[in-house]
Design a protein around this motif. Structure first.
Motif, mmCIF file in Angstrom:
data_model
loop_
_atom_site.group_PDB
_atom_site.id
_atom_site.type_symbol
_atom_site.label_atom_id
_atom_site.label_comp_id
_atom_site.label_asym_id
_atom_site.label_seq_id
_atom_site.Cartn_x
_atom_site.Cartn_y
_atom_site.Cartn_z
ATOM 1 N N LEU A 295 -72.379 -44.738 64.450
ATOM 2 C CA LEU A 295 -71.089 -45.530 64.731
ATOM 3 C C LEU A 295 -71.138 -46.577 63.742
ATOM 4 O O LEU A 295 -70.120 -46.872 63.281
ATOM 5 N N ALA A 296 -72.097 -47.297 63.224
ATOM 6 C CA ALA A 296 -72.044 -48.117 62.227
ATOM 7 C C ALA A 296 -71.560 -47.735 60.973
ATOM 8 O O ALA A 296 -70.726 -48.061 60.339
ATOM 9 N N GLN A 297 -72.224 -46.515 60.544
ATOM 10 C CA GLN A 297 -71.517 -45.993 59.387
ATOM 11 C C GLN A 297 -70.254 -45.568 59.675
ATOM 12 O O GLN A 297 -69.614 -45.743 58.577
ATOM 13 N N SER A 298 -69.977 -45.321 60.488
ATOM 14 C CA SER A 298 -68.372 -44.671 60.734
ATOM 15 C C SER A 298 -67.357 -45.629 60.657
ATOM 16 O O SER A 298 -66.240 -45.743 60.262
ATOM 17 N N LEU A 299 -67.976 -47.165 60.691
ATOM 18 C CA LEU A 299 -67.185 -48.201 61.044
ATOM 19 C C LEU A 299 -67.263 -48.865 59.544
ATOM 20 O O LEU A 299 -66.348 -49.693 59.190
ATOM 21 N N GLU A 300 -67.860 -48.517 58.577
ATOM 22 C CA GLU A 300 -68.006 -48.936 57.152
ATOM 23 C C GLU A 300 -66.655 -48.584 56.617
ATOM 24 O O GLU A 300 -66.411 -49.570 55.618
ATOM 25 N N GLY A 301 -66.053 -47.726 56.787
ATOM 26 C CA GLY A 301 -64.784 -47.458 56.398
ATOM 27 C C GLY A 301 -63.600 -47.975 57.034
ATOM 28 O O GLY A 301 -62.621 -47.562 56.548
ATOM 29 N N GLY A 302 -63.915 -48.829 57.945
ATOM 30 C CA GLY A 302 -62.638 -49.512 58.435
ATOM 31 C C GLY A 302 -62.673 -48.824 59.906
ATOM 32 O O GLY A 302 -63.325 -47.950 60.209
ATOM 33 N N ILE A 303 -61.465 -49.409 60.772
ATOM 34 C CA ILE A 303 -61.359 -49.176 62.056
ATOM 35 C C ILE A 303 -60.527 -47.855 62.244
ATOM 36 O O ILE A 303 -60.717 -47.006 62.915
ATOM 37 N N ASP A 304 -59.704 -47.453 61.297
ATOM 38 C CA ASP A 304 -58.926 -46.648 61.369
ATOM 39 C C ASP A 304 -59.660 -45.427 61.268
ATOM 40 O O ASP A 304 -60.369 -45.229 60.047
ATOM 41 N N ASP B 286 -63.234 -40.390 64.799
ATOM 42 C CA ASP B 286 -63.232 -38.881 64.180
ATOM 43 C C ASP B 286 -64.613 -38.761 63.333
ATOM 44 O O ASP B 286 -65.386 -37.872 63.250
ATOM 45 N N ARG B 287 -64.718 -39.991 62.365
ATOM 46 C CA ARG B 287 -65.942 -39.936 61.693
ATOM 47 C C ARG B 287 -67.100 -39.818 62.560
ATOM 48 O O ARG B 287 -67.886 -39.074 62.091
ATOM 49 N N TYR B 288 -67.280 -40.872 63.489
ATOM 50 C CA TYR B 288 -68.374 -40.691 64.396
ATOM 51 C C TYR B 288 -68.505 -39.446 64.943
ATOM 52 O O TYR B 288 -69.870 -39.070 64.992
ATOM 53 N N SER B 289 -67.458 -38.794 65.627
ATOM 54 C CA SER B 289 -67.739 -37.457 66.395
ATOM 55 C C SER B 289 -68.518 -36.592 65.431
ATOM 56 O O SER B 289 -69.320 -35.892 65.641
ATOM 57 N N HIS B 290 -68.045 -36.611 64.190
ATOM 58 C CA HIS B 290 -68.492 -35.623 63.085
ATOM 59 C C HIS B 290 -70.180 -35.970 62.943
ATOM 60 O O HIS B 290 -70.868 -35.016 63.005
ATOM 61 N N LYS B 291 -70.206 -36.989 62.718
ATOM 62 C CA LYS B 291 -71.629 -37.398 62.461
ATOM 63 C C LYS B 291 -72.506 -36.973 63.882
ATOM 64 O O LYS B 291 -73.880 -36.639 63.806
ATOM 65 N N MET B 292 -72.096 -37.076 64.944
ATOM 66 C CA MET B 292 -72.688 -36.718 66.149
ATOM 67 C C MET B 292 -73.158 -35.456 66.406
ATOM 68 O O MET B 292 -73.778 -34.902 67.349
#
Length: 357
Positions: free
Chosen positions: A303-312, A316-322
């Motif tokens: 989730l921290a990785q997914s937030l590196e690119g901003g909140i927008d 979706d980025r988090y779900s993909h990593k999971m």
């Protein structure tokens, strides 16, 4: 307005706050007492306190080293596995760190940057959607507090209030993992066991039970189905083990907590809109052993990785990593029949494969 409010300051919530605290305006809240140097038993996590190899690997990946005072005696390298139903037992080599779980959690909290605002002894109530984010309500110092945030993160464990509220507001049904109740008691112990113990018995549970030496205490725990005579089954377990020459001294304390057991990948739920779930709140926990620390650290890192690119677009980025954790849970469920199917477990134990002679 906060950027992110995190509900729950266990390893998942604390690690997320540690990783994003210098990038976002973060509020971390937890119902337990995390500031008092002499906390009550109510603030302790009901946990056997064994750090599994997967959790050790994740801590190494994060570039961290565990302080020595978190480790407790004895440090053991074998597990005595007992199948009470089949009257079989074997000894297997395993590599766990025996830790003080309360100190472990407090250590992770100590790593959180000062930029993160922390509210402990705070009871999360609910949240509602407002323009640009959410309004979060909680009780702190006997007062109702309302805060605004763009993102809400549920890191509040098996009985996640955040997950419940998402499910309640969702129009589509969300698969929920099987729920068990862990009962664990601490007993005074004058003798030293040279191994941890794992117990299987279908009369007691379709999951497993455990014995863990810790300091001058012996921990006896069991994962049981709720509302199925849990206390009676726990006492039956204790009686059967006494017949095997396990001796339980004076009881020091009792603990209990719900734990999840995801049997399908659809039961892993990452969140909705701008609300995310991490750790056991997301259903990320081993279905074969109930080990959760590695999943807490891994999901919070994703989730921290997914937030590196901003909140927008972060969810979706988090779900993909999971998807990595989904695959892991799938593999764990393929492994489970060898442990929990009585016939397969009997064959495996009789073979003596990988056991210590």
């Amino acid at each position: 307005m906060y950027d992110i409010i995190i509900v729950g300051a266990g390893p998942a919530g604390a690690n997320l706050a540690r990783l994003i605290g210098n990038q976002y305006k973060v509020l971390l809240i937890d119902k337990r007492d995390r500031e008092n140097e002499k906390p009550s038993n109510l603030s302790h996590k009901c946990c056997g306190g064994l750090l599994a190899p997967d959790a050790q690997k994740m801590i190494a990946f994060l570039g961290l080293g565990i302080p020595g005072d978190i480790l407790v005696d004895p440090q053991l390298f074998a597990v005595r596995t007992i199948d009470l139903s089949a009257k079989l037992e074997r000894l297997y080599q395993r590599f766990y760190f025996n830790i003080d779980r309360e100190k472990f959690d407090r250590w992770f909290i100590s790593l959180i940057p000062d930029t993160v605002e922390k509210k402990f002894n705070a009871s999360f109530l609910d949240y509602s959607e407002i323009p640009g984010g959410y309004e979060v309500r909680y009780i702190y110092n006997n007062q109702l507090i309302s805060e605004k945030a763009k993102v809400v993160v549920g890191a509040d464990g098996a009985s996640s209030r955040v997950r419940h509220l998402i499910t309640k507001s969702s129009r589509s049904s969300i698969a929920v993992p099987d729920k068990y109740i862990a009962i664990q008691e601490w007993f005074e112990c004058a003798y030293k066991l040279p191994y941890y113990t794992a117990i299987f018995d279908e009369e007691i549970s379709d999951f497993y039970s455990w014995i863990i030496p810790k300091g001058n205490s012996l921990l006896l725990g069991a994962a049981l189905k709720p509302r199925e005579n849990t206390r009676e089954k726990y006492e039956l377990l204790k009686s059967k083990l006494t017949q095997l020459d396990y001796h339980f001294g004076n009881k020091v304390k009792s603990e209990s907590a719900f734990i999840l057991r995801p049997t399908k990948t659809s039961q892993l739920f990452t969140g909705k809109d701008s609300t995310a779930l991490i750790g056991e709140a997301a259903g990320a926990i081993s279905p074969s052993s109930a080990e959760g620390i590695s999943y807490a650290l891994k999901s919070s890192y994703y989730l921290a990785q997914s937030l590196e690119g901003g909140i927008d677009g972060f969810l979706d980025r988090y779900s993909h990593k999971m998807n990595h954790i989904k695959l892991n849970l799938q593999l764990k469920n393929l492994k489970s029949p060898a442990m929990y199917n009585p016939s397969l477990r009997k064959l495996a134990m009789k073979s003596g494969l990988q056991s210590i002679k």
